[in-house]
Design a protein around this motif. Structure first.
Motif, short mmCIF file in Angstrom:
data_model
loop_
_atom_site.label_atom_id
_atom_site.label_comp_id
_atom_site.label_asym_id
_atom_site.label_seq_id
_atom_site.Cartn_x
_atom_site.Cartn_y
_atom_site.Cartn_z
N TYR B 36 0.84 -1.19 0.00
CA TYR B 36 0.00 0.00 0.00
C TYR B 36 0.88 1.25 0.00
N PRO B 44 -4.53 5.07 2.91
CA PRO B 44 -3.68 4.18 2.09
C PRO B 44 -4.38 3.80 0.79
N ARG B 45 -3.55 3.40 -0.18
CA ARG B 45 -4.05 2.94 -1.48
C ARG B 45 -3.38 1.62 -1.81
N LEU B 46 -4.17 0.64 -2.22
CA LEU B 46 -3.62 -0.67 -2.59
C LEU B 46 -2.87 -0.56 -3.91
#
Lengths: 123, 107
Positions: B36, B44-46
Motif C-alpha cells: 500500500y 492508504p491505497r492498494l
C-alpha cells in the motif's frame, strides 16, 4: 462512484465508550466483507478487525479483542465500530476499508478506503 | 502473529531513480502479501496484491516480487507523486498484519 465516509470520531475520556460509523455508497455493500484499520499519530497502520458480508463472522486483532466490536447494518449500508473501555493507546485515525471481492482483488486485501475518523482518548 | 519487518525505514532518492523496498515475514506466507502507498493526510491505497499483481489503475513502474518470507516492491523510476510511505500487509494468517512502513523521501 465508490465511497466510504467515516463519522462519529471525537474526544473521549479514558474508560468511556464511543461508536464510529462508516457510510458506504456506490457499490453493493451487502456483498463485501469490511475492515477497520487504525493509525496512531505519527505511527504505522494497525489492522483492527473484519466482519463478513452478512455480519455473522468477525475477527479481531488481539490488542482490541473484547473491547472493540464491529457490526453492520446492510439495510443502511453502514459499518460500525463500537469502542468500549477506551485507553489512551486507542487514540488514532480509524479507517474503514472494503475487502477484496475475490475477482479483481483477492479476499483480505483492502481495495477501497475512507478518509478516516479521528478518535482521541484523553482526560 | 506474523511480524512483517520493512527496510529501510527511510529511503532518500531523487526523481527518476529506482527505489527498492524490502518486506520480510517472520514465517512463510507464500505469496499472500500486498503493498500500500500512503501520502500525508490521505488514506492508504492498494498497489500490489498477491506479491506481484498490480491493482487496477496502478502504473507499470510499480512492481512486486518475492515469496515465502522475502518480498520486494520496486519503483523503476520515481515520479514526484511517488514520494510517500509504503506498507506491506500479509493475509496468510489471522490476525492480518502490516509492516512498519518505509518512507520514500526526496533527496
Amino acid at each position: 462512484q465508490v465511497h466510504l465516509v467515516e463519522s462519529g470520531g471525537g474526544v473521549v475520556q479514558p474508560g468511556r465508550s464511543l461508536r464510529v460509523s462508516c457510510a458506504a455508497s456506490g457499490f453493493t455493500f451487502s456483498g463485501y466483507a469490511m475492515h477497520w484499520v487504525r493509525q496512531a499519530p505519527g505511527k504505522g497502520l494497525e489492522w483492527v478487525g473484519v466482519i463478513s458480508y452478512d455480519g455473522r463472522l468477525s475477527f479481531y486483532a488481539d490488542s482490541v479483542k473484547g473491547r472493540l466490536t464491529i457490526s453492520r447494518d446492510n439495510s443502511k449500508n453502514t459499518l460500525y465500530l463500537q469502542m468500549n473501555s477506551l485507553r489512551a493507546e486507542d487514540t488514532a485515525v480509524y479507517y474503514c476499508a472494503r475487502d477484496g471481492d475475490s475477482t479483481s482483488v483477492p479476499r483480505y486485501y483492502m481495495d477501497v478506503w475512507g478518509k478516516g475518523a479521528t478518535v482521541t482518548v484523553s482526560s | 502473529e506474523i511480524v512483517l519487518t520493512q527496510s529501510p525505514a527511510t529511503l532518500s532518492l531523487s526523481s527518476g531513480e529506482r527505489a527498492t523496498l524490502s518486506c520480510r515475514a517472520s514465517q512463510s506466507i507464500g505469496t499472500d502479501l500486498g503493498w500500500y502507498q500512503q501520502k500525508p493526510g490521505q488514506a492508504p491505497r492498494l498497489l500490489i496484491h498477491d506479491a506481484s499483481n498490480r491493482a487496477t489503475g496502478i502504473p507499470a513502474r510499480f512492481s512486486g516480487s518475492g515469496s515465502e518470507t522475502d518480498f520486494t516492491l520496486t519503483i523503476s523510476s520515481l515520479e514526484p507523486e511517488d514520494f510517500a510511505v509504503y506498507y506491506c500487509q500479509q493475509r496468510a494468517k489471522w490476525p492480518l498484519t502490516f509492516g512498519g512502513g518505509t518512507k520514500v523521501e526526496i533527496k
